[in-house]
Write an enzyme that holds these catalytic residues in place. Structure first.
Site, PDB file in Angstrom:
ATOM      1  N   HIS A 240       0.807  -1.279   0.017  1.00  0.00           N
ATOM      2  CA  HIS A 240       0.027   0.137   0.089  1.00  0.00           C
ATOM      3  C   HIS A 240       0.943   1.371  -0.072  1.00  0.00           C
ATOM      4  CE1 HIS A 240      -3.042  -2.949   1.392  1.00  0.00           C
ATOM      5  NE2 HIS A 240      -3.698  -2.174   0.866  1.00  0.00           N
ATOM      6  N   ASP A 310      -4.849  -5.087  -8.481  1.00  0.00           N
ATOM      7  CA  ASP A 310      -4.776  -4.731  -7.215  1.00  0.00           C
ATOM      8  C   ASP A 310      -5.085  -3.057  -7.196  1.00  0.00           C
ATOM      9  OD1 ASP A 310      -5.163  -4.445  -4.177  1.00  0.00           O
ATOM     10  OD2 ASP A 310      -3.393  -5.272  -3.792  1.00  0.00           O
TER      11      ASP A 310
END
Length: 403
Positions: A240, A310
């Site tokens: 992330h 993602d």
């Protein structure tokens, strides 16, 4: 890794496991529901890409689309609202082909969320892909999910994963959602790893068994997604905020990280999510932007379903200058072989339209092959038709009806 070799390594891939006698009442109830009737909350078994009539219909629909419409059809976006009307207006204005449900979309009950999800369908002839990250435990959007998560499933027999994901799939389907991004096929034995508490195993064989069981259970109600290909466990760090990397060789990967993904594919998972992970011995680029890794997934593991990225905002969050343009990232992801680009940050009509327009412009400028976009749109359209909209049919290759 050819299919025959996978079978030898993994054993017989099981597409529907029987729940143990000690299964909870809730899990037993959903496991033995009548899955032949979608109007009664069950799921009809279909196989992505193998229904000739549906595939042909998907191709006709995509052939009739303009380039901007095809571009929109391969984008999965999000807008932070619990209002069905606002969400429907967002879908109508952007024309995007998918929506990811996040916490901001979840009301106080499954019925409220179902009403929200149903409002996302603007054109009943081609409903959108509606997905949620519902792993349970650390990653949970549905507050009413009390089934065990990877925190305990990683040390339990595979049947426990089947039971938990049968129940979880039923909750996802009952909330009006067709796809769950819930099956983590990564593994690690390092408790300090970012992915440890979310992984279904601590070794290749154990993870493969639980991933297969989780897909089998969830397939009774929702379409499973395997993540984060080619495997987060060997690439330390939180994707992330950075691009985790590994120098693992392809031969080493085949004997380790590949096995849970192969097991999930053999169990019938219709989607694979590509991680923003760099296995530098194969490609310096993140797998999500790597044609080499897409070729491996399809050529070696025999995957024929939908490849999805993602969240694309994670690339920008890495801080690396080359990943700061969301449009360029989306174009590169599609060119590499993804069929759907997922963007939680595509959250306003303008942001979503900017990405869609950028994809279409890239085709016109010969920066993205028109045939590649057509292929992605057709594959996504086939899945959209197969699921039949929010809370629609589940997919599992070779499965028999449960009952």
């Amino acid at each position: 890794m050819p299919r025959a070799r996978r079978a030898a390594v993994l054993g017989a891939a099981i597409c529907a496991l029987v729940l143990p006698a000690a299964a909870s009442d809730a899990a037993r109830a959903v496991a033995h529901a009548d899955v032949a009737d979608t109007h009664d909350g069950g799921a009809v078994r279909v196989v992505a890409g193998e229904d000739a009539d549906r595939v042909a219909h998907a191709r006709r629909l995509v052939a009739a689309m303009t380039v901007p419409e095809r571009a929109a059809s391969v984008v999965m976006a999000h807008t932070p609202t619990a209002s069905p009307q606002t969400a429907r207006a967002f879908m109508a204005e952007t024309g995007v082909g998918g929506f990811i449900v996040m916490g901001a979309n979840v009301g106080g009950s499954a019925q409220e969320l179902r009403s929200f999800a149903e409002a996302l369908t603007v054109d009943a002839a081609l409903p959108p892909l509606v997905a949620v990250d519902q792993e349970g435990g650390d990653v949970s959007r549905l507050p009413w999910d009390e089934f065990p998560s990877a925190r305990t499933l990683k040390s339990a027999p595979p049947g426990a994963a089947d039971e938990a994901f049968t129940g979880r799939g039923a909750l996802v389907e009952g909330s009006g959602i067709g796809i769950n991004f819930g099956v983590v096929a990564d593994y690690t034995d390092d408790p300090g790893s970012f992915i440890y508490h979310r992984a279904l195993g601590t070794d290749p064989a154990g993870s493969a068994e639980r991933v297969s069981a989780a897909v089998a259970g969830e397939a009774r109600f929702a379409a499973s997604t395997l993540k984060h290909f080619p495997g987060h466990g060997a690439a330390p760090g939180d994707s992330h905020v950075r691009i985790p990397s590994s120098d693992m060789t392809l031969a080493q990967w085949r004997a380790s990280e590949a096995l849970p993904f192969a097991a999930g594919i053999d169990a019938g998972a219709p989607l694979v999510m590509f991680g923003h992970l760099a296995y530098t011995a194969v490609d310096d680029a993140p797998a999500s932007l790597s044609a080499a890794w897409h070729d491996i997934l399809r050529g070696e593991l025999g995957f024929t379903g939908v490849a999805i990225t993602d969240d694309m905002a994670m690339l920008e969050a890495s801080g690396l200058p080359r990943y700061q343009d969301p449009v360029a990232n989306a174009v590169r992801a599609l060119a590499a072989g993804n069929d759907v680009v997922l963007g939680v940050a595509y959250s306003t009509p303008q942001q979503a339209r900017t990405v869609v327009t950028g994809i279409a412009d890239a085709v016109e400028a010969d920066e993205l092959d028109a045939a590649r976009l057509h292929e992605a749109a057709a594959r996504a359209a086939d899945l959209r038709l197969a699921l039949g909209g929010a809370g629609g049919a589940a997919l599992c290759a070779g499965c028999e009806p449960v009952g």
